[in-house]
Design an enzyme around this catalytic site. Sequence first.
Site, PDB file in Angstrom:
ATOM      1  N   CYS A 164      66.242  22.638  59.434  1.00  0.00           N
ATOM      2  CA  CYS A 164      67.353  23.411  59.985  1.00  0.00           C
ATOM      3  C   CYS A 164      68.209  22.460  60.974  1.00  0.00           C
ATOM      4  CB  CYS A 164      66.697  24.598  60.643  1.00  0.00           C
ATOM      5  SG  CYS A 164      65.580  25.508  59.846  1.00  0.00           S
ATOM      6  N   HIS A 304      69.869  26.704  69.337  1.00  0.00           N
ATOM      7  CA  HIS A 304      69.210  27.286  67.943  1.00  0.00           C
ATOM      8  C   HIS A 304      68.822  28.771  67.971  1.00  0.00           C
ATOM      9  CE1 HIS A 304      67.455  25.898  64.414  1.00  0.00           C
ATOM     10  NE2 HIS A 304      66.194  26.381  64.846  1.00  0.00           N
ATOM     11  N   GLU A 315      62.534  27.114  73.368  1.00  0.00           N
ATOM     12  CA  GLU A 315      63.983  26.603  73.792  1.00  0.00           C
ATOM     13  C   GLU A 315      64.367  26.739  74.997  1.00  0.00           C
ATOM     14  OE1 GLU A 315      68.322  26.309  71.673  1.00  0.00           O
ATOM     15  OE2 GLU A 315      66.964  27.915  70.951  1.00  0.00           O
ATOM     16  N   LYS A 336      73.079  32.866  65.513  1.00  0.00           N
ATOM     17  CA  LYS A 336      72.385  33.525  64.498  1.00  0.00           C
ATOM     18  C   LYS A 336      72.117  34.828  64.529  1.00  0.00           C
ATOM     19  CE  LYS A 336      69.840  28.991  63.633  1.00  0.00           C
ATOM     20  NZ  LYS A 336      70.570  28.251  64.688  1.00  0.00           N
ATOM     21  N   PHE A 400      61.905  22.698  60.779  1.00  0.00           N
ATOM     22  CA  PHE A 400      60.690  22.528  60.500  1.00  0.00           C
ATOM     23  C   PHE A 400      60.517  21.087  60.320  1.00  0.00           C
ATOM     24  CE2 PHE A 400      59.923  26.939  58.331  1.00  0.00           C
ATOM     25  CZ  PHE A 400      59.712  27.568  59.495  1.00  0.00           C
TER      26      PHE A 400
END
Length: 413
Positions: A164, A304, A315, A336, A400
Amino acid sequence: MRRVVVTGVAVVSPLGCETSEFWDRLCTGKSGIVPLTRFDVDEFKVRFGGEITDFDAANHLDLPAKEIRRLDRFCQFALVAAVKAVRQSGIDFSLGDPYRQGVLVGSGIGGLQEIEQQHSTLYDRGPGRVSPLMIPKLMVNAASGNISVHFRLRGPNSAVATACASATNAIGDAFRLIQSGTADVMITGGSEAAVTPMGLSGFARMNALSTRNDDPEAASRPWDKDRDGFVLSEGAGLLVLEELSHAESRGAELLAEIIGYGMSADGTHMTAPDSEGAGAARAMSTAIQDAGLEPPEIQYINAHGTSTPLGDVAETRAIKSVFGDHARQLCVSSSKSQLGHLLGASGGVETIACILALQNQIVPPTINLDNPDQECDLDYVPQEARQLPVQHILKNSFGFGGHNACLVLKKLT
């Protein structure tokens, strides 16, 4: 040190395939998450995602249908976005040195659709019926390769696969190539098309995805107490980067400047983030230092922010570690919440959101933040976009494998 500016951007996304539409829907808090229709999901644990339902590459590319069929869906996304970004930049590659014009596009998975289709062909019809185009269609580097062929670019050509973080690493690496004098122009960003039966079932089996099948638009809810995983999405975000004087010499419109890049590894687990966000904090600090800034000079972080129970807390802790007291003054939001997670393409689309935020002096919101997690207590710009004087933006991407990548972008006046 050579300065690097952005002169063209384009998205293919669940919020639209035109930049103006994408930005309008982002700022008005629309969700691009829908029930999936491209394949039968009746037996799947998760039945929704960020699916691009109206995409037809033939509507965007002046290519024969046969040539388009030679491209996996992730490559089609990438090439369409590249063509549109180049068009916006106004650059004529034939007037420059092709060996100083390159491509660097990231993807976390590559041609997953092609892998699935050819796997079925192999077992249903035998090895003699597997497509001879399978390998060049599924390669992660196929996006970069096809873009370079399309524009006849012969300079640096590479691909990044850091899950990602792929697109953000790709943009950062392209930034370095121009900054160091290796190239004058780079097409960069990321593309992903993992909303497939294998992609959906694989992430669902990891318990990584939200299972809010009854309310897809509310499923991606970063920092909310009721979050239960990320939402799988697809798309591409591509940028044209140029050395400043190169862009100025041809009268290009300068959209923003990239001034910092940082990367690191967690080194702790293949899928879970470092619980204190130490690796993420290092990448953020490195990017800010590389930009020649101090943390208080950042006004906004495009996070993120995946909507996972562990990731959002990590985060938040990383931001507090880097920014100290200034963390309370920052605006932090997650695109997102509206887009879902485009995996290796997310950093490309979200970096474009940052550029549009700098141009419009508007910070996009985090939607679905109805019940904040007590461990996530920063200003996440809940529900509504906000007018804000923004000079510097930090963009975070974590993947990941423990991959962390961050960019710092600057408004050009």
